[in-house]
Design a protein around this motif. Sequence first.
Motif, short mmCIF file in Angstrom:
data_model
loop_
_atom_site.label_atom_id
_atom_site.label_comp_id
_atom_site.label_asym_id
_atom_site.label_seq_id
_atom_site.Cartn_x
_atom_site.Cartn_y
_atom_site.Cartn_z
N UNK A 123 0.86 -1.18 0.00
CA UNK A 123 0.00 0.00 0.00
C UNK A 123 0.90 1.23 0.00
N UNK A 124 0.67 2.06 -0.99
CA UNK A 124 1.43 3.31 -1.08
C UNK A 124 0.39 4.41 -1.23
N UNK A 125 0.36 5.29 -0.27
CA UNK A 125 -0.68 6.31 -0.28
C UNK A 125 -2.04 5.66 -0.15
N UNK A 126 -2.95 6.00 -1.00
CA UNK A 126 -4.30 5.43 -0.97
C UNK A 126 -4.45 4.26 -1.93
N UNK A 127 -3.38 3.88 -2.61
CA UNK A 127 -3.46 2.80 -3.59
C UNK A 127 -2.82 1.53 -3.04
N UNK A 128 -3.40 0.42 -3.46
CA UNK A 128 -2.85 -0.87 -3.11
C UNK A 128 -2.31 -1.51 -4.38
#
Length: 818
Positions: A123-128
């Motif tokens: 998970x990076x920021x709001x993205x998986x």
Amino acid sequence: MQKLWRFEGMSVLKISLCLMIVISLLTVSVSNVSAAEIATYLFIVARPNPIGVDQTLLITWIFHMPPPTGARWENVTITVTTPDGTTETKGPFKSDIVGCNWLEYVPKKVGKYYFQANFPGQTIGSNYYKPSTSRKLEIIVQQEPVPYFPETPLPTDYWRRPIDAQYREWSSISGNWLTGMYNITGIAANAFNPYTTAPGAPHIMWTKPIDFGGLIGGEFGSMGYYEGLSYEDKWSPVVIIQGRLYYNTRLSSSLWEGVACVDVRTGEELWWKNNTVISLGQVFVYESINQHGGIAYLWDLGVSEANVYKLYDAFTGNKILQLSNASTGQFLFGPHGELLAYVLNAARRWMVLWNSTTCFNNNGLITYQSQAARELGVYGGQLRLQRGTYDWRKGVDWNVTISGPSGQSIVGTNGEVVLATATITSATGETNLAHIGYDAKTGRQMWIYNYSVASSAPSFDFCTIGEGVYVFHQKETLQEHVYDLYTGQKLFSTDPGPTDWNCFYVETVIAYGKLFVGDMGGYVRAYDLKTGRKLWEYYSGSSGFETPYGSWPIWGTAGARSPEYTPTYALVVADHKVFISTSEHSPTQPLYRGGRLIAIDAETGKEIWSISGWMRDPAIADGYILTLNSYDNRIYSFGKGPSSVSVEAPSTGVSLGSTVVIRGKVLDESPGQKGTPCVAKESMSAWMEYLHMQKPVPAEVKGVPVELYAIYPDGSYRYVDTVTTNPLAGGIYGLAWAPPQEGTYTIIAVFKGDESYGSSTAGTVIHVTPAPPAGPAPATAEQVAEQAETMQATIQSLQPWNIALTVLVAIAIAIGIL
């Protein structure tokens, strides 16, 4: 052991792979989708395949896109399956900025290995970013090692520029000569080129006049033309880059006129630029995402215009840009060839480090700054030099305040320690000389020592920096003192010089763990740098009444104190040879006679060769010595030149049993004496002096060996004989030879070359016909005796008839008379 060519600790192959990925992946963008699940794709490659046991396998894993800005793909693992089915896991690893990385693995068993990269998701920021797994990569491991790319042997024959870039091993013999005393300026410069061969014989390649020289003649008697010593040298500083010689020329005695570029091997002038002057050359190795390799420049460091540096293209001589508000200092080159300058202001008590690359960058000449490139250990952007005037001051890497005594000046540096000195006079009039060492990376003072001396000009007594030490010459005691550059501690003092001429300046060079000292009395001494023990002493001989020194002085200014004043030097080292030449500070006219350029074995002190000439400021690169002869104001190039061999035989067929004469010549094809006979090393000095200096032709000149081979009619290759040429007969050789069989022979003449000449070969053909038909066989002794007996019997049987005939003749005569 695996051999990887490395740049700043990273293999060239790895950099290439990653930069290729950068180019392809930087074009990939990820949509900024809120709270999205994004698929990832993971790839794996390795080299070599197959590979030998205990060799190093390079494994690279690559994502199909770079991670989001500021992030890295994390927790990547590599599963290794060995031939016996066991598995092991390597990692976890983190990607670099472009989404790739690598590891090295050494297989220990023969068989099939499998490698698979695994990404657990992130998970990076709001993205998986979803998990992904690469395919299984099969690697064959064999018992036999996989050979590395074959090395290219160093040349022993005559060679030319450019050198094929695949011949990496040749870097050890192809070093440049970038300023007056190799690659560093300043009082303590060290004239030692460790990356070149040097002439083993005084063979001249070419000569080139630089001004009127030699004897004036007429009413001026023994006076000669002005040679420029010592502050108006006619060609220095000498620069050699890529087999090209660069030197300044003067208009009349003092004005700078221009710069000439000449081919080291041929003497051909490639270009000449008016109203230009140079201080040194530079080869800058630049590494960015899209730029890799060396770029050659020439610099004018404030000589033609005060406080202005001018940069020129070394290939064409055309001006690129200039830097205003410049200060002069101690110059040297950084690990990538960047030009560095240490500037010390004694009055304001500060010291700065100036860097040419920093200057280009801060003046906007390095564009497209890339974090990816910086993380790869290369420069951040593209080098885009543009014509114009830029600010020198933007190149300052650091500026520090210095402590210690006033009046400090920089003596020299090795790139790790900056050595400075200052003279301190006590209230009682005692003179002390302060030595100060500064960290070359930060400017921090490392150490300071005060040494009591009685010299009135101690700054000029610093000689050389090299191999972690520096050398100080004390006139009063005729000694050289050697100090540790990193601590300032004294290591040892030499014994006093052999003559009192040692009270003047000495020439020193550090090389091969030795200190070499040349002096005004004509002596050269070698000392062990660790023990201070004198290893050998060479004397150039008595000059009788010809010089005031009793010998021929070895003198130089030991380095330029500023770009305006070029160094004059007479002792250089390369290829385990020490070269010394006659020189003096300001020689009066007429110049004394008998000066020589001398090559000495650096290990034994034995003379290797010498040749007549006042050969000053020698520079060595590419295996050649370039020097200016004050006796005639001509540049001389010494080194190995090309040769040619010819071979002739009868042009018509010869019958079997006949003797033929095989003949030919071996000629020097060097530009300076093209078409003249090649001669042996022991005759080279006298022969070159005859050809170039108008000395008498030697009474005896030894030739060179020629090996003759024959390819027989049956195709076999056989040695015939070795013959020697006769230079005084035009370089001819000859051999009388009787071919033993019928048929056509190919005759090959081989001159293997030597320290003066490259090799050469030539061939011709001899046709041997059948022998002519045999004549009547000669009679045997028995047959001759038998024929003699038969003839005698025949004569005896005719005897009565002979008597009767005689009587009749007598009667006829009597009747006729009556």
